[in-house]
Design an enzyme around this catalytic site. Sequence first.
Site, PDB file in Angstrom:
ATOM      1  N   LEU A 136       0.872  -1.171   0.000  1.00  0.00           N
ATOM      2  CA  LEU A 136       0.000   0.000   0.000  1.00  0.00           C
ATOM      3  C   LEU A 136       0.907   1.218   0.000  1.00  0.00           C
ATOM      4  O   LEU A 136       1.522   1.553   1.011  1.00  0.00           O
ATOM      5  CB  LEU A 136      -0.921  -0.003   1.217  1.00  0.00           C
ATOM      6  CG  LEU A 136      -1.836   1.213   1.387  1.00  0.00           C
ATOM      7  CD1 LEU A 136      -2.633   1.509   0.130  1.00  0.00           C
ATOM      8  CD2 LEU A 136      -2.766   1.024   2.582  1.00  0.00           C
ATOM      9  N   VAL A 137       1.002   1.879  -1.150  1.00  0.00           N
ATOM     10  CA  VAL A 137       1.976   2.958  -1.345  1.00  0.00           C
ATOM     11  C   VAL A 137       1.280   4.276  -1.030  1.00  0.00           C
ATOM     12  O   VAL A 137       0.641   4.895  -1.884  1.00  0.00           O
ATOM     13  CB  VAL A 137       2.538   2.926  -2.777  1.00  0.00           C
ATOM     14  CG1 VAL A 137       3.658   3.943  -2.939  1.00  0.00           C
ATOM     15  CG2 VAL A 137       3.069   1.525  -3.099  1.00  0.00           C
ATOM     16  N   ALA A 164       0.235  13.733   6.858  1.00  0.00           N
ATOM     17  CA  ALA A 164      -0.708  13.881   7.970  1.00  0.00           C
ATOM     18  C   ALA A 164      -1.705  15.007   7.736  1.00  0.00           C
ATOM     19  O   ALA A 164      -2.864  14.921   8.153  1.00  0.00           O
ATOM     20  CB  ALA A 164       0.060  14.117   9.273  1.00  0.00           C
ATOM     21  N   ASN A 165      -1.271  16.075   7.071  1.00  0.00           N
ATOM     22  CA  ASN A 165      -2.139  17.237   6.867  1.00  0.00           C
ATOM     23  C   ASN A 165      -2.483  17.472   5.405  1.00  0.00           C
ATOM     24  O   ASN A 165      -3.057  18.503   5.055  1.00  0.00           O
ATOM     25  CB  ASN A 165      -1.460  18.491   7.436  1.00  0.00           C
ATOM     26  CG  ASN A 165      -1.067  18.314   8.889  1.00  0.00           C
ATOM     27  OD1 ASN A 165      -1.873  17.897   9.710  1.00  0.00           O
ATOM     28  ND2 ASN A 165       0.182  18.618   9.218  1.00  0.00           N
ATOM     29  N   ARG A 170      21.907 -10.623  40.793  1.00  0.00           N
ATOM     30  CA  ARG A 170      22.706  -9.387  40.836  1.00  0.00           C
ATOM     31  C   ARG A 170      23.605  -9.349  42.070  1.00  0.00           C
ATOM     32  O   ARG A 170      23.770  -8.297  42.713  1.00  0.00           O
ATOM     33  CB  ARG A 170      21.814  -8.140  40.813  1.00  0.00           C
ATOM     34  CG  ARG A 170      20.977  -7.957  39.556  1.00  0.00           C
ATOM     35  CD  ARG A 170      21.788  -7.502  38.352  1.00  0.00           C
ATOM     36  NE  ARG A 170      22.369  -8.641  37.635  1.00  0.00           N
ATOM     37  CZ  ARG A 170      23.124  -8.511  36.544  1.00  0.00           C
ATOM     38  NH1 ARG A 170      23.393  -7.296  36.069  1.00  0.00           N
ATOM     39  NH2 ARG A 170      23.617  -9.569  35.945  1.00  0.00           N
ATOM     40  N   ALA A 210      14.191  -2.463  34.902  1.00  0.00           N
ATOM     41  CA  ALA A 210      14.209  -3.543  35.888  1.00  0.00           C
ATOM     42  C   ALA A 210      15.484  -4.372  35.783  1.00  0.00           C
ATOM     43  O   ALA A 210      16.129  -4.683  36.791  1.00  0.00           O
ATOM     44  CB  ALA A 210      12.978  -4.432  35.702  1.00  0.00           C
ATOM     45  N   ILE A 219       4.442   5.551  15.596  1.00  0.00           N
ATOM     46  CA  ILE A 219       4.652   6.541  14.533  1.00  0.00           C
ATOM     47  C   ILE A 219       4.487   5.987  13.131  1.00  0.00           C
ATOM     48  O   ILE A 219       4.547   6.751  12.160  1.00  0.00           O
ATOM     49  CB  ILE A 219       6.043   7.208  14.666  1.00  0.00           C
ATOM     50  CG1 ILE A 219       7.166   6.171  14.648  1.00  0.00           C
ATOM     51  CG2 ILE A 219       6.104   8.064  15.927  1.00  0.00           C
ATOM     52  CD1 ILE A 219       8.574   6.773  14.664  1.00  0.00           C
ATOM     53  N   ASP A 225       2.131   3.363  10.308  1.00  0.00           N
ATOM     54  CA  ASP A 225       0.740   2.976  10.077  1.00  0.00           C
ATOM     55  C   ASP A 225      -0.209   4.080  10.548  1.00  0.00           C
ATOM     56  O   ASP A 225      -1.237   3.819  11.157  1.00  0.00           O
ATOM     57  CB  ASP A 225       0.433   1.657  10.800  1.00  0.00           C
ATOM     58  CG  ASP A 225      -0.821   0.984  10.260  1.00  0.00           C
ATOM     59  OD1 ASP A 225      -0.771   0.452   9.139  1.00  0.00           O
ATOM     60  OD2 ASP A 225      -1.852   1.008  10.952  1.00  0.00           O
ATOM     61  N   GLY A 226       0.148   5.308  10.253  1.00  0.00           N
ATOM     62  CA  GLY A 226      -0.608   6.453  10.743  1.00  0.00           C
ATOM     63  C   GLY A 226      -0.125   6.818  12.126  1.00  0.00           C
ATOM     64  O   GLY A 226      -0.470   6.170  13.116  1.00  0.00           O
TER      65      GLY A 226
END
EC number: 1.7.3.1
Length: 430
Positions: free
Chosen positions: A132-133, A141-142, A301, A373, A397, A399-400
């Site tokens: 999907l190009v 985005a705009n 540890r 952790a 950020i 896939d939309g």
Amino acid sequence: MPIDFHLSASQKGTYQAARSLARNLLMPARQTYLQHPPNSPLRFQSTQPTYAAAVSAGILKGQISPAHGGTGGTLIESAILVEECYSVEPSAALTIFATGLGLTPINLAAGPQHAEFLAPFLSGEGSPLASLVFSEPGGVANALEKGAPGFQTTARLEGDEWVINGEKMWATNCAGWDFKGCDLACVVCRDATTPLEEGQDPENKVMIILVTRADLDRNGEGSFEVLRHVATPGHTSVSGPHVRYTNVRVPTKNVLCPAGQGAKVAFGAFDGSAVLVGAMGVGLMRAAFDAALKFAKEDNRGGAVPLLERQAFADLLSGVKIQTEAARALTWKAAHAMENGPGDYDARRELALAAKVFCSEAAVKACTDVINAVGISAYDLQRPFSDLLNTAVVLPIFDGGNVGIRRRHLQQLMLKPTYDAWSSTYGSFP
């Protein structure tokens, strides 16, 4: 339907098949592509045998709707498949799932006249790639707001052919295995046959044209070029380069969506993929939790007890487990709602958007939490933690993007006078 999280027989079959695919096919692919330098195009090309084996196993046919001759199941089954693969080997998996995204506009909009374009993906042979190009180097985005110029990739009708010009970027698989073009590209572009008039909605000019490898070969050298292979911190065997189309001529039969219909179909494809990005996030969270749990049971540890007996470690790890369960529940609910309701399409779509945003951001946090952790040992590349973070960081950020697109779509839904916040759970009442 009653709330029941027991897997059906079909869903159990999907899980078992996905588990086998991930461990027996995708995991060895990682060992193969890691033999090549980081971000070398050879990494992508080295996964072709793995991809071909997935095709032979029916994975591509399973991403095509039964209405078009495929064996595709439910969206929940797709989410189960994606989660399992992403928990084991996300990079090689993305190439497979990106072909599914590339075929989604055809699943949504194709008529009988488009059957020839699907044939290579139904055969179970070879290693055909679809894409999907959509995205462009300057961002999109705009691009479709009123007053904006629209997509910079254009198509102009000349006689019985459409002529495509422009640059695209980040479209996974778009260059094919040899970087001369994929087998099928759904190119989202702007109809430039007539100029965009002042005040005209750019969405009315969006169309989708199918471009095959045969089309590119017929147009000759220079019609399709890879300008740059993008180096990325994660998904290092994936190809989504910066490419250029120059006077690519295709017949009018290649139009999947004429001007005015392309945006709806393209965004519809991304509505479905939003759920699957949620599943990707769950898979990565699973992998992060499992790796940290193993570390905590085996390492002390330098202390007298295993790390898992330390409250600070256990608190971080239990938080990751809780978020993973919540993310999966939202993903499955969104997947079920998209196909079954309740609520209208906007209500269903809101859940898909929520799954994409929540799960992608939760995955990044889960990876950073387990790194905190585990401590400095997590910085060792022989351990999986930094690689998991490098993989997860793209989910919010791509896939939309969540900020520029997905949250804006959520905002648009809430602004509608007909917005019903809870109809996707309880249905609509007068």
